[in-house]
Write an enzyme that holds these catalytic residues in place. Structure first.
Site, PDB file in Angstrom:
ATOM      1  CE  LYS A 158      70.169  32.686   6.616  1.00  0.00           C
ATOM      2  NZ  LYS A 158      71.239  32.112   5.458  1.00  0.00           N
ATOM      3  CB  THR A 159      72.152  31.888  13.054  1.00  0.00           C
ATOM      4  OG1 THR A 159      71.137  31.118  12.158  1.00  0.00           O
ATOM      5  CG2 THR A 159      71.628  31.408  14.374  1.00  0.00           C
ATOM      6  CD  GLU A 184      68.725  32.374  10.580  1.00  0.00           C
ATOM      7  OE1 GLU A 184      69.176  31.707   9.978  1.00  0.00           O
ATOM      8  OE2 GLU A 184      68.750  32.605  11.877  1.00  0.00           O
TER       9      GLU A 184
END
Length: 462
Positions: free
Chosen positions: A121-122, A165
């Protein structure tokens, strides 16, 4: 033009303001003109960056840190119910707002892209933030890690796109209503909150159901958990798949390693595009394709976005080079789930050629170790040698019988060379005794193992 300050958030107080998710929201609110205050357990570079942005930050948690005129108190799921500032908020009748609700309020009136998945995600959020910025679109963004400096995890942009995110760990991603949602993969994790894969699938289905009418779900065609989610969502939401699978809507036809970069070729709407991803590893290349697909779903020409993705050069703790000493490179990895550990070790093996890979691994959470300790040990077998620290507890209390020994036993059973070290202060000397010129050392885990990189480099240079 981006909207202004959400109602009732002009004087927010953040409990745990230095956290990755919390600090980003606090920064954006400060940039929008809010009078931001908060508390954190200790001083940090992030806390200093927040003060530089105009926030008042107290160290330690105490009732008197909460101002009587605070408009709300923002918390994450990690904040315990007996926190004194939370108790004071109840006494004063100050509304308590979950971090996800605060972030959702910041996205109102914009075109949100929400990036979800068990892993990646990051990185994917960061890739979108950087590439959209390269195109002059001035996005707002909130990321779970710093791009290039403390406090660079968030920005209030002047454009109409907000990249965020979306954290599934506590189901807080159900709060968002994105125009485009990305699901990178779906696996069982966060065992304190999810008892089964069915619960995970139900949670991601709820997230996908929040996509605004006419919006798009971008989802992996390669990951089996994502494919199962796609099957469950059939006919319920507009879906665009990406990956190396033959049936992917956006198909990856080649990922060619080029040292610490990759050259990626995709077929999108009948058009072949080749572009550079400036970080190593196939999994990061696929993250970039997810970002490309999401941008296209938002109406951004893929031929413009693809070359802009090369501007992304990494985020802190995602295979971040900390330095080199005595011919040894020290790299920091946030990987804490077996899939992430395997991906990062494979990326380092591909990029490092004949280099030996030494890992300092710190398990994160007792519950995760209890459920996935065997798989963590098997992942460490991909390294030439590993040192395993005690479990970093974070928000959890110990679980009887759950220790790092579960990982060590599994690693040795898989043929790995593993050493247990209980005192973190001994690590620099241990690694200095193991490492040889040409080796790669990875500090790996989601806890404070990241602090060891500079100490290892100092010891190697002596």
């Amino acid at each position: 033009m981006a909207p202004g300050l959400p109602a009732a958030m002009d004087r927010p107080h953040f409990i745990g303001i230095g956290g990755a998710g919390m600090s980003g929201i606090a920064k954006i609110l400060a940039q929008r003109g809010a009078k931001v205050a908060g508390s954190d357990a200790k001083e940090s570079a992030t806390v200093e960056a927040l003060r530089a942005a105009g926030a008042t930050v107290h160290i330690g948690h105490a009732a008197e840190h909460l101002a009587d005129d605070a408009s709300c108190v923002v918390v994450s799921s990690a904040i315990r119910k007996d926190n004194p500032e939370l108790a004071r908020a109840a006494e004063l009748g100050i509304p308590v707002v979950h971090r996800s609700d605060a972030l959702a309020a910041l996205m109102e009136g914009l075109r949100p892209i929400a990036v979800a998945g068990t892993h990646g995600k990051t990185t994917t959020t960061s890739m979108l933030a950087v590439s959209l910025g390269e195109l002059g679109l001035k996005p707002s963004y909130a990321i779970g890690g710093d791009l290039d400096a403390p406090g660079s995890n968030a920005l209030h942009g002047e454009g109409d796109i907000f990249v965020a995110e979306a954290d599934e760990s506590d189901r807080s991603f159900h709060t968002y209503a994105p125009e485009v949602a990305i699901v990178l993969n779906v696996e069982l994790d966060h065992h304190a909150n999810y008892a089964s894969m069915d619960e995970i699938y139900e949670s991601f289905e709820t997230f996908a159901g929040k996509i605004v009418p006419g919006g798009t779900l971008v989802i992996s065609a390669d990951h089996e958990g994502a494919r199962e989610l796609t099957r469950r969502l059939a006919g319920k939401v507009k879906t665009v798949t990406y990956g190396a699978a033959e049936d992917a809507d956006v198909r990856v036809t080649a990922v060619v390693p080029q040292g610490l970069k990759s050259e990626v070729t995709v077929l999108l709407d009948g058009q072949e595009l080749t572009f550079t991803v400036s970080v190593p590893g196939r999994h990061y290349a696929l993250n970039a394709v997810a970002a490309l697909t999401a941008g296209a779903a938002l109406g951004i020409p893929a031929a413009e976005l693809a070359p802009a993705l090369a501007a992304y050069t990494g985020v802190k703790r995602r295979l971040q080079l900390k330095g080199e000493a005595a011919g040894v490179q020290v790299i920091d990895s946030y990987a804490h789930h077996p899939t992430e550990m395997t991906a990062d070790l494979e990326a380092m093996r591909a990029a490092g050629g004949d280099s030996r890979i030494l890992v300092v691994f710190q398990p994160h959470l007792f519950s995760r170790t209890q459920e996935l300790g065997k798989e963590m040990g098997q992942a460490l077998a991909l390294a030439d040698a590993s040192v395993v620290l005690d479990i970093y507890p974070a928000r959890e209390d110990p679980i009887p019988g759950v220790t790092s020994e579960l990982i060590i036993e599994a690693a040795r059973a898989a043929g790995a060379d593993v050493t247990a070290v209980h005192d973190k202060a001994e690590i620099p000397a241990v690694i200095a005794g193991m490492a040889k010129p040409g080796d790669l050392v990875l500090t790996m885990g989601a806890g404070d193992v990241t602090d060891l990189g500079p100490l290892i480099l100092d010891r190697l240079s002596q």
